[in-house]
Design a protein around this motif. Structure first.
Motif, PDB file in Angstrom:
ATOM      1  N   LEU A   1       2.074  19.626  62.945  1.00  0.00           N
ATOM      2  CA  LEU A   1       2.937  20.761  62.320  1.00  0.00           C
ATOM      3  C   LEU A   1       4.380  20.293  62.388  1.00  0.00           C
ATOM      4  O   LEU A   1       4.844  19.553  63.432  1.00  0.00           O
ATOM      5  CB  LEU A   1       2.446  21.990  62.868  1.00  0.00           C
ATOM      6  N   ASP A   2       4.820  20.749  61.273  1.00  0.00           N
ATOM      7  CA  ASP A   2       6.389  20.835  61.266  1.00  0.00           C
ATOM      8  C   ASP A   2       7.100  21.704  62.356  1.00  0.00           C
ATOM      9  O   ASP A   2       6.476  22.494  62.950  1.00  0.00           O
ATOM     10  CB  ASP A   2       7.078  21.537  60.062  1.00  0.00           C
ATOM     11  N   LYS A   3       8.165  21.341  63.081  1.00  0.00           N
ATOM     12  CA  LYS A   3       8.746  21.859  64.437  1.00  0.00           C
ATOM     13  C   LYS A   3       9.238  23.185  63.968  1.00  0.00           C
ATOM     14  O   LYS A   3       9.478  23.963  65.112  1.00  0.00           O
ATOM     15  CB  LYS A   3       9.770  20.854  64.887  1.00  0.00           C
ATOM     16  N   SER A   4       9.498  23.609  62.807  1.00  0.00           N
ATOM     17  CA  SER A   4       9.860  24.982  62.529  1.00  0.00           C
ATOM     18  C   SER A   4       9.145  25.679  61.456  1.00  0.00           C
ATOM     19  O   SER A   4       8.684  24.911  60.585  1.00  0.00           O
ATOM     20  CB  SER A   4      11.251  25.070  62.315  1.00  0.00           C
ATOM     21  N   GLY A   5       8.637  26.858  61.688  1.00  0.00           N
ATOM     22  CA  GLY A   5       7.893  27.470  60.538  1.00  0.00           C
ATOM     23  C   GLY A   5       8.417  28.557  60.004  1.00  0.00           C
ATOM     24  O   GLY A   5       9.834  28.692  59.853  1.00  0.00           O
ATOM     25  N   PHE A   6       7.876  29.404  59.380  1.00  0.00           N
ATOM     26  CA  PHE A   6       8.296  30.588  58.550  1.00  0.00           C
ATOM     27  C   PHE A   6       7.784  31.865  59.092  1.00  0.00           C
ATOM     28  O   PHE A   6       6.575  31.834  59.506  1.00  0.00           O
ATOM     29  CB  PHE A   6       7.930  30.338  57.170  1.00  0.00           C
ATOM     30  N   GLN A   7       8.624  32.957  59.096  1.00  0.00           N
ATOM     31  CA  GLN A   7       8.097  34.237  59.689  1.00  0.00           C
ATOM     32  C   GLN A   7       8.185  35.197  58.509  1.00  0.00           C
ATOM     33  O   GLN A   7       9.172  35.263  58.036  1.00  0.00           O
ATOM     34  CB  GLN A   7       8.798  34.911  60.965  1.00  0.00           C
ATOM     35  N   ILE A   8       7.139  35.633  58.205  1.00  0.00           N
ATOM     36  CA  ILE A   8       7.150  36.793  57.062  1.00  0.00           C
ATOM     37  C   ILE A   8       7.012  38.140  57.881  1.00  0.00           C
ATOM     38  O   ILE A   8       6.188  38.292  58.602  1.00  0.00           O
ATOM     39  CB  ILE A   8       5.510  36.546  56.174  1.00  0.00           C
ATOM     40  N   SER A   9       8.052  39.083  57.534  1.00  0.00           N
ATOM     41  CA  SER A   9       7.997  40.348  58.122  1.00  0.00           C
ATOM     42  C   SER A   9       8.173  41.369  57.049  1.00  0.00           C
ATOM     43  O   SER A   9       8.442  41.117  55.825  1.00  0.00           O
ATOM     44  CB  SER A   9       9.417  40.530  59.128  1.00  0.00           C
ATOM     45  N   ALA A  10       7.504  42.572  57.502  1.00  0.00           N
ATOM     46  CA  ALA A  10       7.475  44.037  56.617  1.00  0.00           C
ATOM     47  C   ALA A  10       8.135  44.614  57.211  1.00  0.00           C
ATOM     48  O   ALA A  10       7.831  45.076  58.320  1.00  0.00           O
ATOM     49  CB  ALA A  10       5.911  44.042  56.227  1.00  0.00           C
ATOM     50  N   ASN A  11       9.049  45.480  56.805  1.00  0.00           N
ATOM     51  CA  ASN A  11       9.961  46.580  57.050  1.00  0.00           C
ATOM     52  C   ASN A  11      10.190  46.338  58.535  1.00  0.00           C
ATOM     53  O   ASN A  11      10.083  46.959  59.619  1.00  0.00           O
ATOM     54  CB  ASN A  11       8.909  47.844  57.308  1.00  0.00           C
ATOM     55  N   GLY A  12      10.543  44.882  58.963  1.00  0.00           N
ATOM     56  CA  GLY A  12      11.291  44.747  60.120  1.00  0.00           C
ATOM     57  C   GLY A  12      10.222  44.280  61.377  1.00  0.00           C
ATOM     58  O   GLY A  12      10.515  43.866  62.382  1.00  0.00           O
TER      59      GLY A  12
END
Length: 93
Positions: A47-58
């Motif tokens: 895996l890549d060393k940094s990912g993505f975080q999806i947030s909803a309303n904080g």
């Protein structure tokens, strides 16, 4: 072929971020840190060393880490296969 795979890997993240942004304004995509330590070492290395975080309303909704390199395999002979050169069951992220 390797150049095309590399381009696909590089553009998947921004396309994912754009689609999440267009999908709903209440969702936000930010960069995430490395995969959690609970992930098996063999998978974490792919895996890549940094990912993505999806947030909803904080609040965090999900975190996604994509592979560094796409797996390759023999082209599928089945119809309507979206990624025909990916082996069935391959880890994508």
């Amino acid at each position: 072929m390797e150049i095309m795979r590399s381009a696909l890997v590089r553009w998947t993240g921004p396309l994912l971020l754009a689609s999440v942004t267009l999908w709903g304004q209440q969702y936000k995509a930010d960069k995430a840190g490395p995969p959690p330590p609970e992930v098996a070492s063999g998978i974490a290395q792919a895996l890549d060393k940094s990912g993505f975080q999806i947030s909803a309303n904080g609040a965090a909704y999900c975190e996604i880490w994509l592979r560094v390199n796409l797996p390759s395999g023999a082209a599928s002979k089945e119809q309507n296969v979206t990624l025909p050169n990916m082996p069935m069951g391959a880890l994508l992220g």
